[in-house]
Design a protein around this motif. Structure first.
Motif, mmCIF file in Angstrom:
data_model
loop_
_atom_site.group_PDB
_atom_site.id
_atom_site.type_symbol
_atom_site.label_atom_id
_atom_site.label_comp_id
_atom_site.label_asym_id
_atom_site.label_seq_id
_atom_site.Cartn_x
_atom_site.Cartn_y
_atom_site.Cartn_z
ATOM 1 N N TYR A 15 0.861 -1.212 0.492
ATOM 2 C CA TYR A 15 -0.150 -0.003 -0.053
ATOM 3 C C TYR A 15 0.690 0.905 0.139
ATOM 4 N N VAL A 16 1.716 1.320 0.029
ATOM 5 C CA VAL A 16 2.828 2.430 1.005
ATOM 6 C C VAL A 16 3.214 2.595 -0.514
ATOM 7 N N TRP A 17 3.542 1.945 -1.229
ATOM 8 C CA TRP A 17 4.482 1.468 -2.237
ATOM 9 C C TRP A 17 3.617 2.501 -2.899
ATOM 10 N N ALA A 59 5.266 -0.480 -9.257
ATOM 11 C CA ALA A 59 5.633 -1.382 -9.607
ATOM 12 C C ALA A 59 6.145 -2.689 -8.274
ATOM 13 N N GLY A 60 7.062 -1.756 -7.983
ATOM 14 C CA GLY A 60 7.461 -2.296 -6.165
ATOM 15 C C GLY A 60 5.743 -3.057 -5.486
ATOM 16 N N LEU A 64 5.043 -6.880 -4.453
ATOM 17 C CA LEU A 64 4.721 -7.576 -2.698
ATOM 18 C C LEU A 64 3.708 -8.069 -3.269
ATOM 19 N N LEU A 65 2.550 -6.773 -3.004
ATOM 20 C CA LEU A 65 1.019 -7.216 -3.827
ATOM 21 C C LEU A 65 0.473 -8.415 -3.810
ATOM 22 N N LEU A 66 1.045 -8.622 -5.007
ATOM 23 C CA LEU A 66 0.911 -10.315 -5.672
ATOM 24 C C LEU A 66 1.710 -11.365 -5.497
#
Length: 145
Positions: A15-17, A59-60, A64-66
């Protein structure tokens, strides 16, 4: 309990990125000015970084999300967080009155500059969450753990 901490670390940092990157996508001029205010890079490099940082942060966050390459993505994110902390720290030590350009971009502040101490503490907390993901990634719901 460790799985809960790992899940919070992974999804919160995603979420932050993503949220940090989205802010930068359509504000190239202000982002360039925010990077230039650090007085580290030439105008050319400030412009180039302003074009790259937003999409790379998104993209980062998506990785992380996926759950794609969790540990390598988190290692890169930790390196970037360290660079951000160094950048903010050097601006603070040099007495520059700037906005970090992290989640909002206001390079021409009418008020005082950002609170460097709070910004560095926040980034250290983000670094801790990122390093937790390196140490113990939450692999559930991951496409490629």
């Amino acid at each position: 309990m460790l799985d809960v901490i790992s899940a919070i670390a992974r999804f919160y940092m995603a979420y932050v990125w993503i949220s940090a990157g989205v802010v930068k996508l359509n504000d190239h001029m202000n982002m360039t000015q925010a990077i230039t205010a650090y007085e580290i890079f030439t105008p050319y490099w400030s412009d180039l970084l302003a074009r790259l940082i937003g999409p790379l942060e998104i993209a980062g966050g998506v990785l992380l999300l996926l759950g794609i390459f969790l540990r390598p993505a988190s290692k890169v994110a930790a390196g970037v967080m360290i660079l951000f902390i160094i950048g903010v720290g050097q601006a603070w030590l040099r007495g520059l009155g700037i906005d970090c350009g992290c989640f909002t971009i206001e390079p021409n502040l009418d008020q005082q500059a950002m609170d460097y101490f709070v910004t560095i503490l926040r980034d250290l907390a983000f670094l801790a969450l990122t390093l937790w993901t390196v140490y113990r990634p939450f692999r559930r719901f991951a496409i490629y753990p």
